[in-house]
Design a protein around this motif. Structure first.
Motif, PDB file in Angstrom:
ATOM      1  N   UNK A   8       0.840  -1.202   0.000  1.00  0.00           N
ATOM      2  CA  UNK A   8       0.000   0.000   0.000  1.00  0.00           C
ATOM      3  C   UNK A   8       0.873   1.248   0.000  1.00  0.00           C
ATOM      4  N   UNK A   9       1.949   1.214   0.763  1.00  0.00           N
ATOM      5  CA  UNK A   9       2.878   2.346   0.791  1.00  0.00           C
ATOM      6  C   UNK A   9       3.488   2.561  -0.586  1.00  0.00           C
ATOM      7  N   UNK A  10       3.838   1.475  -1.277  1.00  0.00           N
ATOM      8  CA  UNK A  10       4.385   1.571  -2.629  1.00  0.00           C
ATOM      9  C   UNK A  10       3.398   2.272  -3.557  1.00  0.00           C
ATOM     10  N   UNK A  11       2.119   1.962  -3.439  1.00  0.00           N
ATOM     11  CA  UNK A  11       1.094   2.602  -4.261  1.00  0.00           C
ATOM     12  C   UNK A  11       1.008   4.094  -3.957  1.00  0.00           C
ATOM     13  N   UNK A  12       1.107   4.462  -2.681  1.00  0.00           N
ATOM     14  CA  UNK A  12       1.087   5.879  -2.305  1.00  0.00           C
ATOM     15  C   UNK A  12       2.274   6.593  -2.931  1.00  0.00           C
ATOM     16  N   UNK A  13       3.453   5.997  -2.864  1.00  0.00           N
ATOM     17  CA  UNK A  13       4.646   6.614  -3.425  1.00  0.00           C
ATOM     18  C   UNK A  13       4.521   6.780  -4.932  1.00  0.00           C
TER      19      UNK A  13
END
Length: 71
Positions: A8-13
């Motif tokens: 999910x963090x990767x998607x935010x980035x």
């Protein structure tokens, strides 16, 4: 659970890299630390901008195993 949050963090980035700037920024998660309800994600961000690539740290506050805040 932690791998889901890192994804999910990767998607935010990735969305940050696409947010109205023509930098072609790409974020690659290179590490993370998870303690209590705090997740710190380290990412290598590269693209069409001065100083590329850079290592950035993103701080996420988690509530009930969900991202509640990006600091």
């Amino acid at each position: 659970m932690v791998s889901f949050i890192v994804e999910a963090a990767q998607q935010v980035l990735e969305k940050q890299g696409q947010a109205g700037f023509n930098t072609n920024a790409i974020a690659e998660v290179t590490g993370f630390i998870y303690e209590s309800e705090q997740l710190v994600v380290t990412a290598k961000v590269s693209g069409n901008f001065p100083g590329s690539p850079v290592q950035l740290r993103y701080f996420f506050t988690l509530i009930d195993s969900k991202i509640a805040k990006l600091l």
